[in-house]
Design a protein around this motif. Sequence first.
Motif, PDB file in Angstrom:
ATOM      1  N   ASP A  47      -2.502  -4.662  13.805  1.00  0.00           N
ATOM      2  CA  ASP A  47      -2.981  -5.322  12.584  1.00  0.00           C
ATOM      3  C   ASP A  47      -1.997  -5.095  11.434  1.00  0.00           C
ATOM      4  N   THR A  55      -1.366   5.718   2.766  1.00  0.00           N
ATOM      5  CA  THR A  55      -1.916   4.465   3.301  1.00  0.00           C
ATOM      6  C   THR A  55      -1.956   3.445   2.170  1.00  0.00           C
ATOM      7  N   ALA A  56      -2.087   2.183   2.554  1.00  0.00           N
ATOM      8  CA  ALA A  56      -2.231   1.138   1.540  1.00  0.00           C
ATOM      9  C   ALA A  56      -3.540   1.323   0.771  1.00  0.00           C
ATOM     10  N   THR A  57      -4.556   1.802   1.457  1.00  0.00           N
ATOM     11  CA  THR A  57      -5.822   2.102   0.774  1.00  0.00           C
ATOM     12  C   THR A  57      -5.574   3.071  -0.376  1.00  0.00           C
ATOM     13  N   ASN A  73      -3.604   1.542  -3.264  1.00  0.00           N
ATOM     14  CA  ASN A  73      -4.424   0.696  -4.137  1.00  0.00           C
ATOM     15  C   ASN A  73      -5.345   1.532  -5.017  1.00  0.00           C
ATOM     16  N   TYR A 101      -9.927  -7.919   0.719  1.00  0.00           N
ATOM     17  CA  TYR A 101      -9.941  -6.586   1.319  1.00  0.00           C
ATOM     18  C   TYR A 101      -8.652  -5.900   0.908  1.00  0.00           C
ATOM     19  N   HIS A 102      -8.786  -4.699   0.396  1.00  0.00           N
ATOM     20  CA  HIS A 102      -7.592  -3.930   0.007  1.00  0.00           C
ATOM     21  C   HIS A 102      -7.676  -2.515   0.567  1.00  0.00           C
ATOM     22  N   GLY A 103      -8.280  -2.397   1.745  1.00  0.00           N
ATOM     23  CA  GLY A 103      -8.503  -1.072   2.303  1.00  0.00           C
ATOM     24  C   GLY A 103      -9.884  -0.573   1.899  1.00  0.00           C
ATOM     25  N   GLU A 154      -4.221  -9.996  -3.313  1.00  0.00           N
ATOM     26  CA  GLU A 154      -3.192 -10.431  -2.375  1.00  0.00           C
ATOM     27  C   GLU A 154      -2.692 -11.776  -2.899  1.00  0.00           C
ATOM     28  N   ASN A 157      -7.563 -11.626   4.542  1.00  0.00           N
ATOM     29  CA  ASN A 157      -8.537 -10.759   5.206  1.00  0.00           C
ATOM     30  C   ASN A 157      -9.910 -11.381   5.407  1.00  0.00           C
ATOM     31  N   ASP A 196      -0.922  -6.843  -4.038  1.00  0.00           N
ATOM     32  CA  ASP A 196      -0.971  -6.055  -2.796  1.00  0.00           C
ATOM     33  C   ASP A 196      -0.319  -6.884  -1.682  1.00  0.00           C
ATOM     34  N   THR A 237       0.536  -5.826   1.355  1.00  0.00           N
ATOM     35  CA  THR A 237       0.442  -5.145   2.654  1.00  0.00           C
ATOM     36  C   THR A 237       0.462  -6.119   3.834  1.00  0.00           C
ATOM     37  N   HIS A 238      -0.162  -7.268   3.686  1.00  0.00           N
ATOM     38  CA  HIS A 238      -0.110  -8.284   4.747  1.00  0.00           C
ATOM     39  C   HIS A 238       0.893  -9.404   4.439  1.00  0.00           C
ATOM     40  N   LYS A 277       1.060  -0.118   5.464  1.00  0.00           N
ATOM     41  CA  LYS A 277       1.176  -0.492   6.882  1.00  0.00           C
ATOM     42  C   LYS A 277       2.599  -0.472   7.437  1.00  0.00           C
TER      43      LYS A 277
END
Length: 452
Positions: free
Chosen positions: A84, A138-140, A143, A166-168, A225, A230, A258, A260-261, A285
């Motif tokens: 993921d 972590t990205a969580t 954030n 979703y941001h973690g 994002e 998400n 963010d 992350t993705h 990630k």
Amino acid sequence: MSTRHGIDWNKAQALFKAERETFAAQRRRSRELSRQAAEHLAFGVPLHWMNDWSTPFSLYVDRAKGARFRDVDGFDYTDFCLGDTGAMFGHAPAPVARALTEQGTKGLTAMLPSEDAVWVSRELARRFGLPFWQFAMTATDANRFVLRWARAATGRSKVLVFNGCYHGTVDDVFVDLVDGRPRQRDSLLGQVYDLTQHTRVVEFNHLEALEAALADGEVACVLAEPAMTNIGMVLPEPGYWEAAQAIIRRHGTLLVIDETHTISTGPGGYTRAHGLAPDAFVLGKPIGGGVPCAVYGFSAELAERVQAAKRNAPPGHSGVGTTLTANLLAMAAMRATLAEVMTEAAYAHMFALAERLAEGLRSVIERRGVPWCVTQVGARTEFQFSPAPPRNGSEAECILDSELEHVIHLYLLNRGLLITPFHNMILVCPDTTASDVDRLIAAFDEVLAAIV
Ligand SMILES: Cc1ncc(COP(=O)(O)O)c(C=O)c1O
């Protein structure tokens, strides 16, 4: 006949049952490990999310390398889930593996920086355009820390997020729009505070709602994002971010992007590719090639305000940081990833394959006559159960169908093709080949032929 998203639901259920039986019959070792794991692992798995796959019990990994992994029963898979996004640049990339081996003999964590900290921060500034950086595990966490810094720097208590984001596992963001009103997400466990007191939520792509939510000047930051990924994918409409950034700026609110993705967009993320100018930037990630770590950057102005907030605070805990953050191993992994893995050449390869994949999926969808579409953010591709891509979180949520997803995912998995268990996200990495992509398209065609 009962139909669902253009699918014959009776056929789909029968297929799912057969695929579960096939999986269970073939994966004896995974089944035995699952049985043993249930003795001492709550939920039977190390993290309860690992039960969210389509399989009747957990699939156990033996080894993973590049775009492939092997399970403990000896079956080989081409991995389009790639942890993921944690392994978005392939499993165990050679430069990262080398750096880990070397750093493994030189120390893992010291709560002191190594030379890598200087190299990594310089590269982050060059690549993403923000001059000052901090780290997290972590990205969580990244954030969570950025929200804290944003509140401390502005003296404002509220944050704004987009519906369906979703941001973690950042508590502040678990607020949805239900019938036009903010509501704390029902599934959130053990949260005793009323999150709607300090979190505002509006639909993505809705400029008037954004303007209205920021108008009283109480919102410290918008956390977003740049394209939602998400809740299925939701892309910004043309001109959206230009206008949204102007609104955010006008109200003295900070913009936290963010990535992350959306780092799937290019080596500098969506931010660089589309000329966004956030005050803060988050990436977790894949930044350590699969080693837990994350980064966040500040504009010069925000860095000054953040440092002043810390300077002016009483001595003691800031609420930002964890002991292993920016440890020596993570820094070495990030250096190797940034220097040798997240390269222009890697992205060029991934873009070409993602394009091939999207075209292939679209032609199958057309040939099979299902009302679905394909959405893309660079190397990240997704098929969605609606004729046109959703424009906001509410529309995206309406078309999610986890039962149908599971039918498709398990059919693919039993044929050695793994895609993300949440909605229908598909990643390609620098080691993915054109023939991997063609096999996925062919299997997607087969499963549709079986259930349409
Ligand atoms: C956009 C975004 N931000 C942050 C996170 C949190 O990442 P992690 O679970 O690694 O903390 C995720 C996880 O899916 C994400 O998609």
